[in-house]
Motif scaffolding. Structure first.
Motif, short mmCIF file in Angstrom:
data_model
loop_
_atom_site.label_atom_id
_atom_site.label_comp_id
_atom_site.label_asym_id
_atom_site.label_seq_id
_atom_site.Cartn_x
_atom_site.Cartn_y
_atom_site.Cartn_z
N LEU A 111 0.82 -1.20 -0.15
CA LEU A 111 -0.05 0.13 -0.12
C LEU A 111 0.77 1.30 -0.03
CD1 LEU A 111 -2.77 1.10 -0.17
CD2 LEU A 111 -3.13 0.63 2.48
N GLU A 112 1.99 1.33 0.70
CA GLU A 112 2.98 2.49 0.87
C GLU A 112 3.49 2.67 -0.51
OE1 GLU A 112 3.83 4.91 2.44
OE2 GLU A 112 3.28 4.41 4.39
N SER A 113 3.78 1.60 -1.10
CA SER A 113 4.38 1.64 -2.53
C SER A 113 3.34 1.83 -3.55
CB SER A 113 4.84 -0.16 -2.84
OG SER A 113 5.26 -0.02 -4.16
N TYR A 114 2.29 1.76 -3.49
CA TYR A 114 1.05 2.30 -4.41
C TYR A 114 0.94 3.66 -4.15
CZ TYR A 114 -3.55 2.76 -6.29
OH TYR A 114 -4.55 3.09 -7.02
N LEU A 115 0.92 4.28 -2.88
CA LEU A 115 0.84 5.72 -2.84
C LEU A 115 2.03 6.44 -3.08
CD1 LEU A 115 -0.68 5.66 1.04
CD2 LEU A 115 -1.77 6.15 -1.38
N ALA A 116 3.46 5.76 -3.21
CA ALA A 116 4.54 6.56 -3.46
C ALA A 116 4.54 6.32 -5.05
CB ALA A 116 5.52 5.67 -3.18
N ARG A 117 3.77 5.48 -5.62
CA ARG A 117 3.97 5.43 -7.20
C ARG A 117 2.80 6.39 -7.82
NH1 ARG A 117 4.30 0.24 -6.37
NH2 ARG A 117 1.99 -0.17 -6.79
N HIS A 118 1.68 6.65 -7.30
CA HIS A 118 0.71 7.10 -7.58
C HIS A 118 0.48 8.78 -7.03
CE1 HIS A 118 -0.72 4.02 -10.27
NE2 HIS A 118 -0.43 3.30 -9.18
N GLY A 119 1.03 8.89 -5.97
CA GLY A 119 1.15 10.22 -5.37
C GLY A 119 0.18 10.05 -4.00
N GLU A 120 0.09 10.95 -3.22
CA GLU A 120 -0.73 11.28 -2.34
C GLU A 120 -1.94 12.03 -2.91
OE1 GLU A 120 -0.35 10.19 0.95
OE2 GLU A 120 1.64 9.47 0.53
N ALA A 121 -3.20 11.60 -2.29
CA ALA A 121 -4.35 12.28 -2.55
C ALA A 121 -4.04 13.82 -2.21
CB ALA A 121 -5.54 11.69 -1.81
N PRO A 122 -4.75 14.84 -3.21
CA PRO A 122 -4.41 16.13 -3.08
C PRO A 122 -5.48 16.55 -1.91
CG PRO A 122 -5.95 15.54 -5.36
CD PRO A 122 -5.27 14.42 -4.61
N PRO A 123 -4.84 17.46 -1.17
CA PRO A 123 -5.53 17.81 -0.17
C PRO A 123 -6.86 18.54 -0.44
CG PRO A 123 -3.75 19.26 -0.45
CD PRO A 123 -3.60 18.22 -1.47
N GLU A 124 -8.15 18.10 0.47
CA GLU A 124 -9.37 18.78 0.13
C GLU A 124 -9.38 19.99 0.44
OE1 GLU A 124 -12.45 16.50 1.78
OE2 GLU A 124 -11.50 14.43 1.25
N LYS A 125 -9.87 20.90 -0.65
CA LYS A 125 -10.02 22.36 -0.29
C LYS A 125 -11.44 22.61 0.21
CE LYS A 125 -6.58 23.47 -3.67
NZ LYS A 125 -6.21 24.38 -5.10
N ARG A 126 -11.49 23.38 1.15
CA ARG A 126 -12.59 23.93 1.52
C ARG A 126 -13.24 24.97 0.89
NH1 ARG A 126 -14.30 21.66 6.90
NH2 ARG A 126 -12.61 20.33 7.62
N LYS A 127 -14.49 25.14 0.66
CA LYS A 127 -15.10 26.32 -0.10
C LYS A 127 -15.22 27.29 0.75
CE LYS A 127 -17.74 23.46 -3.44
NZ LYS A 127 -19.01 23.12 -3.80
N LYS A 128 -14.90 28.47 0.17
CA LYS A 128 -14.99 29.82 1.19
C LYS A 128 -16.47 30.02 1.50
CE LYS A 128 -10.79 32.13 -0.62
NZ LYS A 128 -10.14 33.21 -1.27
N LYS A 129 -16.70 30.47 2.44
CA LYS A 129 -17.96 30.76 2.78
C LYS A 129 -18.53 32.19 2.49
CE LYS A 129 -19.07 27.72 6.49
NZ LYS A 129 -19.90 27.38 7.79
#
Length: 146
Positions: A111-129
């Protein structure tokens, strides 16, 4: 086998449990190992959309795998496995029984190897209120001619 698919073998065991004078059967995973030699063989398939959940699981004190085992109250019939708590929570919402077990070290490394190959998920951006967002507004209406 592809880089996002692994076979896992699962062996279940039934344990009697006393609850308010009644004896219930509680199932648990006795053994979960990579390969195809157990009572049940499931395919763990990783998904790009679940990368944040995989990272969250791997950074927990004890990474887990979750097995969907049929409807609650019935004899377990494992038919799916995931490393995502989010997916497992969805199964529970659908009244499926979910069994869990410690993630084998070989799967953690994969699983670590998979994440290293495909990258971490982009951080979720919160919508501005925006001012007044989420509040009902009274809008002027035009009189309809009769």
């Amino acid at each position: 086998m592809s880089d996002n698919l692994r076979s896992l073998s699962i062996t279940l065991v039934a344990e009697p449990k006393q609850v308010r004078g009644f004896t219930l059967t509680q199932w648990r995973i006795a053994e979960l190992t990579p390969g195809e030699q157990g009572d049940y063989v499931l395919r763990l398939q990783l998904s790009m959309t679940e990368r944040a959940a995989y990272r969250f699981n791997l950074t927990s004190a004890t990474p887990r795998l979750f097995v969907r085992a049929g409807f609650t109250g019935q004899a377990p019939k494992p038919d799916a496995i995931t490393a995502s708590q989010d997916v497992a929570a969805g199964w529970l919402d659908g009244e499926q029984q979910v069994l869990e077990a410690s993630m084998p070290m070989a799967i953690q490394v994969w699983l670590e190897s998979y994440l290293a190959r495909h990258g971490e998920a982009p951080p979720e951006k919160r919508k501005k209120k925006h001012k007044g967002a989420g509040r009902a507004k009274e809008t002027p209406t035009k009189e309809q001619p009769q």
